[in-house]
Design a protein around this motif. Structure first.
Motif, PDB file in Angstrom:
ATOM      1  N   ALA A  34       0.925  -1.376   0.081  1.00  0.00           N
ATOM      2  CA  ALA A  34      -0.118  -0.129  -0.019  1.00  0.00           C
ATOM      3  C   ALA A  34       0.899   1.466  -0.014  1.00  0.00           C
ATOM      4  O   ALA A  34       0.419   2.131  -0.790  1.00  0.00           O
ATOM      5  N   GLU A  35       2.040   1.280   0.637  1.00  0.00           N
ATOM      6  CA  GLU A  35       2.747   2.461   0.809  1.00  0.00           C
ATOM      7  C   GLU A  35       3.794   2.841  -0.427  1.00  0.00           C
ATOM      8  O   GLU A  35       3.999   3.955  -0.714  1.00  0.00           O
ATOM      9  N   THR A  36       3.744   1.851  -1.526  1.00  0.00           N
ATOM     10  CA  THR A  36       4.281   1.905  -2.814  1.00  0.00           C
ATOM     11  C   THR A  36       3.472   2.303  -3.832  1.00  0.00           C
ATOM     12  O   THR A  36       4.177   2.268  -5.184  1.00  0.00           O
ATOM     13  N   VAL A  37       2.333   2.321  -3.709  1.00  0.00           N
ATOM     14  CA  VAL A  37       1.210   2.584  -4.727  1.00  0.00           C
ATOM     15  C   VAL A  37       1.425   3.879  -5.148  1.00  0.00           C
ATOM     16  O   VAL A  37       1.227   4.604  -4.356  1.00  0.00           O
ATOM     17  N   ALA A  38       1.625   4.368  -6.391  1.00  0.00           N
ATOM     18  CA  ALA A  38       1.980   5.749  -6.763  1.00  0.00           C
ATOM     19  C   ALA A  38       0.420   5.915  -7.608  1.00  0.00           C
ATOM     20  O   ALA A  38      -0.275   5.434  -8.218  1.00  0.00           O
ATOM     21  N   ASP A  39       0.123   7.518  -7.583  1.00  0.00           N
ATOM     22  CA  ASP A  39      -0.840   7.837  -8.176  1.00  0.00           C
ATOM     23  C   ASP A  39      -0.498   7.825  -9.745  1.00  0.00           C
ATOM     24  O   ASP A  39       0.692   7.706 -10.107  1.00  0.00           O
ATOM     25  N   ARG A  40      -1.366   8.235 -10.635  1.00  0.00           N
ATOM     26  CA  ARG A  40      -1.206   8.099 -12.313  1.00  0.00           C
ATOM     27  C   ARG A  40       0.122   9.256 -12.537  1.00  0.00           C
ATOM     28  O   ARG A  40       0.972   8.665 -13.342  1.00  0.00           O
ATOM     29  N   GLU A  41      -0.204  10.434 -11.898  1.00  0.00           N
ATOM     30  CA  GLU A  41       0.846  11.585 -12.330  1.00  0.00           C
ATOM     31  C   GLU A  41       2.312  11.142 -12.039  1.00  0.00           C
ATOM     32  O   GLU A  41       3.137  11.305 -12.759  1.00  0.00           O
ATOM     33  N   SER A  42       2.634  10.513 -10.817  1.00  0.00           N
ATOM     34  CA  SER A  42       3.723  10.368 -10.313  1.00  0.00           C
ATOM     35  C   SER A  42       4.430   9.082 -10.890  1.00  0.00           C
ATOM     36  O   SER A  42       5.575   8.946 -11.227  1.00  0.00           O
ATOM     37  N   ALA A  43       3.523   8.125 -11.128  1.00  0.00           N
ATOM     38  CA  ALA A  43       3.601   6.860 -12.131  1.00  0.00           C
ATOM     39  C   ALA A  43       4.268   7.173 -13.623  1.00  0.00           C
ATOM     40  O   ALA A  43       5.186   6.813 -13.959  1.00  0.00           O
ATOM     41  N   GLN A  44       3.641   8.331 -14.128  1.00  0.00           N
ATOM     42  CA  GLN A  44       4.004   8.752 -15.348  1.00  0.00           C
ATOM     43  C   GLN A  44       5.289   9.461 -15.323  1.00  0.00           C
ATOM     44  O   GLN A  44       6.265   9.266 -16.198  1.00  0.00           O
ATOM     45  N   ARG A  45       5.534  10.379 -14.307  1.00  0.00           N
ATOM     46  CA  ARG A  45       6.915  11.055 -14.285  1.00  0.00           C
ATOM     47  C   ARG A  45       8.012   9.931 -14.274  1.00  0.00           C
ATOM     48  O   ARG A  45       9.151  10.050 -14.595  1.00  0.00           O
ATOM     49  N   ALA A  46       7.795   8.989 -13.189  1.00  0.00           N
ATOM     50  CA  ALA A  46       8.755   7.955 -12.902  1.00  0.00           C
ATOM     51  C   ALA A  46       9.258   7.106 -14.479  1.00  0.00           C
ATOM     52  O   ALA A  46      10.233   6.758 -14.557  1.00  0.00           O
ATOM     53  N   ALA A  47       8.306   6.872 -14.981  1.00  0.00           N
ATOM     54  CA  ALA A  47       8.233   6.040 -16.398  1.00  0.00           C
ATOM     55  C   ALA A  47       9.115   6.857 -17.227  1.00  0.00           C
ATOM     56  O   ALA A  47       9.954   6.396 -18.081  1.00  0.00           O
ATOM     57  N   ARG A  48       8.848   8.262 -17.300  1.00  0.00           N
ATOM     58  CA  ARG A  48       9.653   9.184 -18.219  1.00  0.00           C
ATOM     59  C   ARG A  48      10.934   9.363 -17.831  1.00  0.00           C
ATOM     60  O   ARG A  48      11.852   9.322 -18.715  1.00  0.00           O
ATOM     61  N   ARG A  49      11.300   9.099 -16.622  1.00  0.00           N
ATOM     62  CA  ARG A  49      12.869   9.233 -16.145  1.00  0.00           C
ATOM     63  C   ARG A  49      13.457   7.855 -16.533  1.00  0.00           C
ATOM     64  O   ARG A  49      14.553   7.920 -16.618  1.00  0.00           O
ATOM     65  N   ASP A  50      12.840   6.878 -16.452  1.00  0.00           N
ATOM     66  CA  ASP A  50      13.256   5.401 -17.066  1.00  0.00           C
ATOM     67  C   ASP A  50      13.858   5.426 -18.302  1.00  0.00           C
ATOM     68  O   ASP A  50      14.465   4.433 -18.649  1.00  0.00           O
ATOM     69  N   THR A  51      13.223   6.141 -19.164  1.00  0.00           N
ATOM     70  CA  THR A  51      13.433   5.854 -20.655  1.00  0.00           C
ATOM     71  C   THR A  51      14.353   6.730 -21.097  1.00  0.00           C
ATOM     72  O   THR A  51      14.493   8.159 -20.572  1.00  0.00           O
ATOM     73  N   ARG A  52      15.378   6.439 -22.059  1.00  0.00           N
ATOM     74  CA  ARG A  52      16.157   7.419 -22.490  1.00  0.00           C
ATOM     75  C   ARG A  52      15.673   7.897 -24.021  1.00  0.00           C
ATOM     76  O   ARG A  52      15.142   7.179 -24.947  1.00  0.00           O
ATOM     77  N   GLU A  53      15.648   9.008 -24.060  1.00  0.00           N
ATOM     78  CA  GLU A  53      15.370   9.679 -25.548  1.00  0.00           C
ATOM     79  C   GLU A  53      16.277   9.645 -26.494  1.00  0.00           C
ATOM     80  O   GLU A  53      17.574  10.148 -26.137  1.00  0.00           O
ATOM     81  N   ARG A  54      16.024   9.563 -27.685  1.00  0.00           N
ATOM     82  CA  ARG A  54      17.263   9.361 -28.807  1.00  0.00           C
ATOM     83  C   ARG A  54      16.840  10.419 -29.804  1.00  0.00           C
ATOM     84  O   ARG A  54      15.922  11.097 -29.965  1.00  0.00           O
TER      85      ARG A  54
END
Length: 54
Positions: A34-54
């Motif tokens: 329960a404490e590690t569940v993210a809302d949609r906005e923070s999950a999208q930010r985390a996903a964008r940080r994980d990808t490399r832009e080319r």
């Protein structure tokens, strides 16, 4: 004939108990995470940080 009745009773007990056990396992996992569940906005930010832009 008694063996068939015992097998049927065991199968019936298993069929009734399995969904309840699965429900309890899922509920326990949800409470644990329960404490590690993210809302949609923070999950999208985390996903964008994980990808490399080319």
């Amino acid at each position: 004939m008694a063996g068939v009745g015992i097998a049927f009773a065991a199968f019936l007990l298993l069929a009734l108990a399995a969904p309840f056990v699965l429900y309890l396992l899922v509920r326990r996992e949800r409470e644990r995470d329960a404490e590690t569940v993210a809302d949609r906005e923070s999950a999208q930010r985390a996903a964008r940080r994980d990808t490399r832009e080319r």
